[in-house]
Design a protein around this motif. Structure first.
Motif, PDB file in Angstrom:
ATOM      1  N   UNK A 287      -7.605  13.523 -15.046  1.00 46.55           N
ATOM      2  CA  UNK A 287      -6.543  14.368 -14.503  1.00 46.55           C
ATOM      3  C   UNK A 287      -6.377  14.077 -13.012  1.00 46.55           C
ATOM      4  N   UNK A 288      -5.142  13.970 -12.571  1.00 52.69           N
ATOM      5  CA  UNK A 288      -4.837  13.738 -11.160  1.00 52.69           C
ATOM      6  C   UNK A 288      -3.799  14.757 -10.706  1.00 52.69           C
ATOM      7  N   UNK A 289      -4.138  15.539  -9.705  1.00 44.27           N
ATOM      8  CA  UNK A 289      -3.192  16.464  -9.082  1.00 44.27           C
ATOM      9  C   UNK A 289      -2.766  15.879  -7.743  1.00 44.27           C
TER      10      UNK A 289
ATOM     11  N   UNK B  67      -6.231   8.455 -24.476  1.00 44.11           N
ATOM     12  CA  UNK B  67      -6.227   7.200 -25.228  1.00 44.11           C
ATOM     13  C   UNK B  67      -4.831   6.603 -25.362  1.00 44.11           C
ATOM     14  N   UNK B  68      -3.793   7.398 -25.120  1.00 42.88           N
ATOM     15  CA  UNK B  68      -2.412   6.927 -25.226  1.00 42.88           C
ATOM     16  C   UNK B  68      -1.861   6.402 -23.911  1.00 42.88           C
ATOM     17  N   UNK B  69      -2.614   6.570 -22.827  1.00 42.39           N
ATOM     18  CA  UNK B  69      -2.146   6.137 -21.521  1.00 42.39           C
ATOM     19  C   UNK B  69      -1.840   7.310 -20.605  1.00 42.39           C
ATOM     20  N   UNK B  70      -1.111   7.040 -19.547  1.00 41.98           N
ATOM     21  CA  UNK B  70      -0.792   8.066 -18.560  1.00 41.98           C
ATOM     22  C   UNK B  70       0.411   8.893 -18.993  1.00 41.98           C
ATOM     23  N   UNK B  71       0.336  10.203 -18.730  1.00 44.81           N
ATOM     24  CA  UNK B  71       1.440  11.108 -19.038  1.00 44.81           C
ATOM     25  C   UNK B  71       2.523  11.032 -17.974  1.00 44.81           C
TER      26      UNK B  71
ATOM     27  N   UNK C 169      -3.684  22.608 -23.472  1.00 43.88           N
ATOM     28  CA  UNK C 169      -2.264  22.864 -23.225  1.00 43.88           C
ATOM     29  C   UNK C 169      -1.596  21.703 -22.500  1.00 43.88           C
ATOM     30  N   UNK C 170      -2.418  20.809 -21.901  1.00 42.36           N
ATOM     31  CA  UNK C 170      -1.869  19.645 -21.223  1.00 42.36           C
ATOM     32  C   UNK C 170      -1.783  18.435 -22.136  1.00 42.36           C
TER      33      UNK C 170
END
Length: 207
Positions: A134-136, A154-158, A205-206
């Motif tokens: 996680x990056x804020x 596992x799917x990559x970056x959101x 939830x994320x």
């Protein structure tokens, strides 16, 4: 610019600078890494210490990102002993958030995980036990400042998501992640004076 840092039981090595320092890394230690201009500084703080101590001050010898100015790195260690680093880069026409992973003795090539026409800064990073990263970070659109988050599984970056209802003056996020929750603090000046806020949310939830 970047430096490969190796953490051994009784030694910390810096491969690009061909330097090492004697230091017991087997204890529970918080590390802080600061890169500025042409030098890199590594600080450490044991659990029984109240302040960070300077462990090494070395010159940068290799570039980490080519354009603009790279600033304010944040580094976290996961449960496998890998290090995850993020920082922001100012190119003059856009803002980027970079990410790199230290695993198997070397840093990965930096990836741009967020690219925006607006200013991006003050990135902070946390890693959950399931390896989700996680990056804020803070974004400034004209005069409005907001807090956003991205995560990697596992799917990559959101895609970026605004996680703090913005007063227009939200800045300087700090993030901590455990098995279930993401905890976030930030500074807010929307009331006319600076205040510190705290919130948390379920990791699920994320995702």
């Amino acid at each position: 610019r970047y430096e490969n840092i190796y953490f051994f039981e009784q030694e910390i090595g810096f491969s690009r600078s061909k330097t090492s320092i004697v230091y017991d890394t087997t204890e529970n230690i918080d590390y802080r890494l600061i890169g500025k201009k042409k030098s890199i500084k590594l600080y450490g703080k044991r659990t029984d210490e109240s302040r960070f101590s300077l462990l090494a001050d070395l010159p940068f010898l290799s570039l980490a990102s080519q354009d603009g100015n790279s600033k304010r790195p944040s580094v976290v260690e996961d449960i496998h002993g890998n290090l995850h680093a993020v920082w922001h880069n100012e190119s003059g026409v856009s803002g980027q958030i970079y990410y790199s992973l230290f695993s198997n003795g070397s840093w990965s090539d930096p990836d741009i995980i967020v690219n925006s026409a607006y200013d991006l800064s003050n990135a902070d990073i946390g890693v959950a036990a399931n390896d989700t990263v996680y990056v804020a970070y803070e974004t400034k659109e004209i005069e409005n400042k907001s807090i956003y988050i991205v995560y990697k599984n596992s799917l990559g970056w959101s895609n970026p998501e605004e996680v703090v209802p913005s007063s227009g003056q939200s800045s300087n996020p700090k993030i901590v992640v455990n098995d279930q929750y993401l905890f976030l603090t930030w500074q807010d000046g929307g009331s006319g004076h600076e205040e510190i806020y705290f919130n948390y949310r379920d990791n699920n939830s994320l995702r």
